[in-house]
Design a protein around this motif. Structure first.
Motif, mmCIF file in Angstrom:
data_model
loop_
_atom_site.group_PDB
_atom_site.id
_atom_site.type_symbol
_atom_site.label_atom_id
_atom_site.label_comp_id
_atom_site.label_asym_id
_atom_site.label_seq_id
_atom_site.Cartn_x
_atom_site.Cartn_y
_atom_site.Cartn_z
ATOM 1 N N GLY A 21 9.564 -53.587 6.392
ATOM 2 C CA GLY A 21 10.823 -53.336 7.080
ATOM 3 C C GLY A 21 11.888 -52.814 6.128
ATOM 4 O O GLY A 21 12.614 -51.855 6.441
ATOM 5 N N THR A 22 11.982 -53.421 4.955
ATOM 6 C CA THR A 22 12.948 -52.976 3.950
ATOM 7 C C THR A 22 12.651 -51.551 3.504
ATOM 8 O O THR A 22 13.561 -50.729 3.339
ATOM 9 N N ILE A 23 11.371 -51.252 3.318
ATOM 10 C CA ILE A 23 10.970 -49.929 2.834
ATOM 11 C C ILE A 23 11.331 -48.842 3.841
ATOM 12 O O ILE A 23 11.910 -47.806 3.476
ATOM 13 N N LYS A 25 13.508 -48.898 6.275
ATOM 14 C CA LYS A 25 14.964 -48.755 6.434
ATOM 15 C C LYS A 25 15.566 -48.015 5.238
ATOM 16 O O LYS A 25 16.415 -47.134 5.400
ATOM 17 N N ARG A 26 15.135 -48.380 4.058
ATOM 18 C CA ARG A 26 15.645 -47.742 2.836
ATOM 19 C C ARG A 26 15.388 -46.250 2.828
ATOM 20 O O ARG A 26 16.246 -45.446 2.446
ATOM 21 N N ASP A 27 14.182 -45.851 3.271
ATOM 22 C CA ASP A 27 13.793 -44.447 3.203
ATOM 23 C C ASP A 27 13.983 -43.699 4.517
ATOM 24 O O ASP A 27 13.560 -42.542 4.631
ATOM 25 N N ASN A 28 14.608 -44.360 5.488
ATOM 26 C CA ASN A 28 14.872 -43.726 6.781
ATOM 27 C C ASN A 28 13.599 -43.160 7.410
ATOM 28 O O ASN A 28 13.563 -42.039 7.919
ATOM 29 N N VAL A 29 12.543 -43.964 7.372
ATOM 30 C CA VAL A 29 11.249 -43.556 7.910
ATOM 31 C C VAL A 29 11.272 -43.623 9.436
ATOM 32 O O VAL A 29 11.692 -44.629 10.019
ATOM 33 N N LYS A 30 10.822 -42.557 10.078
ATOM 34 C CA LYS A 30 10.776 -42.507 11.539
ATOM 35 C C LYS A 30 9.358 -42.610 12.087
ATOM 36 O O LYS A 30 9.151 -43.097 13.190
ATOM 37 N N LYS A 31 8.376 -42.149 11.289
ATOM 38 C CA LYS A 31 6.996 -42.195 11.762
ATOM 39 C C LYS A 31 6.069 -42.545 10.613
ATOM 40 O O LYS A 31 6.158 -41.965 9.523
ATOM 41 N N VAL A 32 5.163 -43.480 10.886
ATOM 42 C CA VAL A 32 4.168 -43.915 9.904
ATOM 43 C C VAL A 32 2.781 -43.509 10.373
ATOM 44 O O VAL A 32 2.436 -43.651 11.552
#
Length: 383
Positions: A21-23, A25-32
């Motif tokens: 979750g932290t990762i 949010k930090r990197d503004n990830v939208k899709k994994v």
């Protein structure tokens, strides 16, 4: 001079998977893009990761077609399935096969080269997607290395694709991911990790940096593997195994494994023996062959893992390490004869030829192995 490249961040401990979750949010990830295998997925080991990601507004696309001990064709199939995917982050949840496939996905999705090209020229690899690796075994160390191992069906063997672009960006070592790991997998992957530490410490390419990680990993694994095997609820021992495996992976990146891994590749490539098992079968035999060329290094490992032998001679200490390796393999009930897998003396010519071709690793070995030496080692685990 020594050089060492490792993942930029490591998160460890029970529940550390929540760092996802932290990762994101930090990197503004939208899709994994999540890589795993069907067994891991059906066991529910991806559920918490998916939950954390979705709670943070991340779309998750799962690719669960990874197979054990993947060939170049298996990897190519997965990459083609993911060819049109566009993700901000790759998450790998699984053992070595999953992690190696995900590493290759990170440099192949959208690239103008293929996995077949990388086998011939690993320098082509360029990282295209950042990654977070979450191992579900306690042994491959793939979460720390710059290697991706693939089977080459045409050669009935395996090869390593090696490039710094394959190093994962972040690693999560959550002991909950191995809390219910079958004993046989604890054994095989754990002995594999131990081989990484011992081989790297005795490698021709060992450095002051790789040695620190190899010693740390050896100390944890020698003292914990039997506990982790015999006591499924001993999460401290299992956490030590995860850390030891990671340290062994880092040591590989700085040094490289030797003849144990070199001679195991044909066993996996042609006979499909699990990687950790094939290493375990050969481990003590190869180290006994090497012992007189690395007495000092084995004695130093003995000082690390068994300080009670401080007053013993270097020769005695080196013999202790080799005998302790054999004892661990026996105590974790890993088969030590190739006959169990249908391999006979009639397969020796193939094994000798294929094993001798693993020069990427054999050059790391303290002793040069002649064809007769290789034959003798294989014969000793057939008889």
């Amino acid at each position: 001079m020594a050089d060492l490249q490792i993942p930029s961040a490591v998160h460890a401990g029970a529940g550390s998977i929540d760092f996802l979750g932290t990762i994101v949010k930090r990197d503004n990830v939208k899709k994994v893009l999540l890589f795993t295998d069907k067994g891991i997925r059906s066991a529910g080991l991806c559920d918490r990761a998916v939950q954390v990601l979705e709670e943070n507004g991340v779309t998750v696309q799962i690719f669960d077609g990874v197979v054990p001990e993947p060939s170049t064709y298996d990897v190519d199939k997965v990459i083609k399935e993911a060819a049109n995917a566009r993700g901000d982050l790759i998450v790998a949840i699984g053992g070595g096969s999953t992690m190696d496939t995900a590493k290759l996905a990170g440099v192949l999705i959208g690239a103008d080269y293929t996995v077949f090209d990388l086998v011939n020229d690993p320098s082509l690899a360029r990282k295209r997607v950042r990654s977070v690796f979450i191992p579900t075994t306690c042994g491959t160390g793939s979460e720390a290395t710059l290697n991706a191992i693939v089977a080459i069906p045409e050669e009935s063997s395996k090869k390593g694709i090696v490039n710094p672009a394959l190093i994962p960006d972040e690693v999560i070592l959550d002991v909950n991911m191995i809390a219910k790991l079958p004993k046989s997998i604890v054994a095989a992957t754990g002995v594999d990790a131990l081989a990484h530490c011992v081989e790297c410490y005795t490698s021709n390419k060992a450095t002051v940096l790789s040695n620190e990680y190899a010693r740390a990993g050896a100390r944890l694994i020698f003292s914990s593997i039997e506990k982790a095997y015999n006591c499924p609820d001993d999460l401290e021992a299992k956490m030590n195994m995860m850390l030891g495996a990671f340290y062994g992976g880092v040591a590989i990146t700085g040094s490289g494994t030797t003849a144990v891994h070199a001679l195991s590749y044909p066993l996996g490539g042609k006979f499909h023996i699990a990687h950790g098992v094939s290493n375990a079968i050969l481990f003590a035999k190869v180290m006994e062959f090497n012992r007189d060329a690395c007495v000092k290094e084995l004695a130093e490992l003995c000082d690390t893992v068994n300080p009670a032998m401080a007053a013993s001679s270097a020769d005695e200490k080196s013999r202790y390490i080799v005998s302790r390796i054999a004892e661990i393999v026996k105590n974790t009930e890993i088969p030590v004869s190739l006959k169990k897998f249908g391999i006979t003396s009639g397969d020796l010519d193939f094994l000798v030829t294929a094993g001798s071709q693993q020069q990427r690793l054999l050059v790391n070995n303290r002793k040069t192995l002649s064809l007769d030496d290789i034959r003798s080692i294989y014969q000793s685990v057939i008889d």
